[in-house]
Design a protein around this motif. Structure first.
Motif, PDB file in Angstrom:
ATOM      1  N   LEU A 244       5.311  -2.873  -4.160  1.00 50.69           N
ATOM      2  CA  LEU A 244       4.846  -4.104  -4.809  1.00 50.69           C
ATOM      3  C   LEU A 244       3.658  -4.750  -4.085  1.00 50.69           C
ATOM      4  O   LEU A 244       3.422  -5.935  -4.214  1.00 50.69           O
ATOM      5  CB  LEU A 244       5.986  -5.113  -4.955  1.00 50.69           C
ATOM      6  CG  LEU A 244       7.217  -4.613  -5.714  1.00 50.69           C
ATOM      7  CD1 LEU A 244       8.314  -5.660  -5.709  1.00 50.69           C
ATOM      8  CD2 LEU A 244       6.855  -4.218  -7.130  1.00 50.69           C
ATOM      9  N   ASN A 245       2.915  -3.963  -3.328  1.00 54.00           N
ATOM     10  CA  ASN A 245       1.717  -4.467  -2.655  1.00 54.00           C
ATOM     11  C   ASN A 245       0.540  -3.504  -2.854  1.00 54.00           C
ATOM     12  O   ASN A 245      -0.393  -3.491  -2.071  1.00 54.00           O
ATOM     13  CB  ASN A 245       1.976  -4.686  -1.158  1.00 54.00           C
ATOM     14  CG  ASN A 245       2.310  -3.409  -0.413  1.00 54.00           C
ATOM     15  OD1 ASN A 245       2.443  -2.346  -1.010  1.00 54.00           O
ATOM     16  ND2 ASN A 245       2.451  -3.515   0.894  1.00 54.00           N
ATOM     17  N   GLY A 246       0.644  -2.678  -3.917  1.00 52.19           N
ATOM     18  CA  GLY A 246      -0.408  -1.709  -4.180  1.00 52.19           C
ATOM     19  C   GLY A 246      -0.222  -0.410  -3.440  1.00 52.19           C
ATOM     20  O   GLY A 246      -1.106   0.436  -3.437  1.00 52.19           O
TER      21      GLY A 246
ATOM     22  N   LYS B 160      -1.314   3.096  -4.459  1.00 45.81           N
ATOM     23  CA  LYS B 160      -0.850   3.216  -5.837  1.00 45.81           C
ATOM     24  C   LYS B 160      -2.078   3.337  -6.729  1.00 45.81           C
ATOM     25  O   LYS B 160      -2.873   2.414  -6.835  1.00 45.81           O
ATOM     26  CB  LYS B 160      -0.020   1.988  -6.212  1.00 45.81           C
ATOM     27  CG  LYS B 160       0.660   2.105  -7.532  1.00 45.81           C
ATOM     28  CD  LYS B 160       1.576   0.906  -7.743  1.00 45.81           C
ATOM     29  CE  LYS B 160       2.235   0.974  -9.081  1.00 45.81           C
ATOM     30  NZ  LYS B 160       3.047  -0.240  -9.305  1.00 45.81           N
ATOM     31  N   ILE B 161      -2.258   4.495  -7.368  1.00 48.08           N
ATOM     32  CA  ILE B 161      -3.430   4.753  -8.185  1.00 48.08           C
ATOM     33  C   ILE B 161      -3.170   4.367  -9.638  1.00 48.08           C
ATOM     34  O   ILE B 161      -3.981   3.716 -10.264  1.00 48.08           O
ATOM     35  CB  ILE B 161      -3.846   6.234  -8.092  1.00 48.08           C
ATOM     36  CG1 ILE B 161      -4.259   6.568  -6.663  1.00 48.08           C
ATOM     37  CG2 ILE B 161      -4.976   6.544  -9.063  1.00 48.08           C
ATOM     38  CD1 ILE B 161      -4.570   8.019  -6.444  1.00 48.08           C
ATOM     39  N   GLU B 162      -2.048   4.782 -10.167  1.00 49.22           N
ATOM     40  CA  GLU B 162      -1.702   4.499 -11.559  1.00 49.22           C
ATOM     41  C   GLU B 162      -0.599   3.445 -11.598  1.00 49.22           C
ATOM     42  O   GLU B 162      -0.259   2.857 -10.585  1.00 49.22           O
ATOM     43  CB  GLU B 162      -1.265   5.792 -12.252  1.00 49.22           C
ATOM     44  CG  GLU B 162      -2.390   6.822 -12.342  1.00 49.22           C
ATOM     45  CD  GLU B 162      -1.965   8.112 -13.016  1.00 49.22           C
ATOM     46  OE1 GLU B 162      -0.769   8.269 -13.340  1.00 49.22           O
ATOM     47  OE2 GLU B 162      -2.830   8.976 -13.210  1.00 49.22           O
ATOM     48  N   SER B 163      -0.019   3.223 -12.786  1.00 51.05           N
ATOM     49  CA  SER B 163       1.000   2.184 -12.929  1.00 51.05           C
ATOM     50  C   SER B 163       2.330   2.565 -12.279  1.00 51.05           C
ATOM     51  O   SER B 163       3.187   1.714 -12.093  1.00 51.05           O
ATOM     52  CB  SER B 163       1.226   1.877 -14.411  1.00 51.05           C
ATOM     53  OG  SER B 163       1.683   3.035 -15.079  1.00 51.05           O
ATOM     54  N   ARG B 164       2.500   3.824 -11.926  1.00 52.44           N
ATOM     55  CA  ARG B 164       3.738   4.246 -11.273  1.00 52.44           C
ATOM     56  C   ARG B 164       3.410   5.051 -10.028  1.00 52.44           C
ATOM     57  O   ARG B 164       2.304   5.557  -9.855  1.00 52.44           O
ATOM     58  CB  ARG B 164       4.603   5.067 -12.224  1.00 52.44           C
ATOM     59  CG  ARG B 164       3.953   6.315 -12.718  1.00 52.44           C
ATOM     60  CD  ARG B 164       4.774   6.967 -13.838  1.00 52.44           C
ATOM     61  NE  ARG B 164       4.034   8.089 -14.383  1.00 52.44           N
ATOM     62  CZ  ARG B 164       4.311   9.349 -14.116  1.00 52.44           C
ATOM     63  NH1 ARG B 164       5.318   9.656 -13.342  1.00 52.44           N
ATOM     64  NH2 ARG B 164       3.598  10.312 -14.640  1.00 52.44           N
ATOM     65  N   CYS B 165       4.411   5.156  -9.168  1.00 55.28           N
ATOM     66  CA  CYS B 165       4.247   5.901  -7.917  1.00 55.28           C
ATOM     67  C   CYS B 165       4.548   7.379  -8.132  1.00 55.28           C
ATOM     68  O   CYS B 165       5.266   7.741  -9.069  1.00 55.28           O
ATOM     69  CB  CYS B 165       5.194   5.346  -6.855  1.00 55.28           C
ATOM     70  SG  CYS B 165       4.720   3.710  -6.282  1.00 55.28           S
TER      71      CYS B 165
END
Length: 95
Positions: free
Chosen positions: A58-60, A45-50
């Motif tokens: 919920l683990n990055g 997950k790079i930004e606040s959304r996928c």
């Protein structure tokens, strides 16, 4: 009364255990390498959304939950290359 190992058994057992450790290590290293532009079911997950089509674990990480694979690559704030579609979350997907 101590038991002595059979002749040759100790070295073959040691060779087997070293081979098993090396094989396991190579598999783990191979699995941990994330190619930049190949089909992925799980991405960081790079930004606040996928990215579109991925669910936040919920683990990055973001996952397609095994339903499909997409060829994606991180764009680091740049525009997507030709033939790629911006799917959000800092990723482009190959069309």
């Amino acid at each position: 009364m101590a038991m002595t190992p059979l002749p040759g058994r100790s070295s073959s057992l040691r060779t087997w255990s070293v081979s098993a450790v090396l094989a396991t290590t190579s598999i783990v290293l191979w699995a941990c390498q994330a190619p930049s532009a190949s089909a992925q079911r799980i991405v960081e997950k790079i930004e606040s959304r996928c990215p579109l089509g991925y669910v936040d674990m919920l683990n990055g990480k973001c996952s397609t939950l095994g339903m499909m694979t997409h060829t994606v690559q991180a764009i680091d704030g740049r525009a997507c290359p030709s033939g790629w579609l911006d799917v959000g979350g800092g990723y482009c997907r190959k069309q």
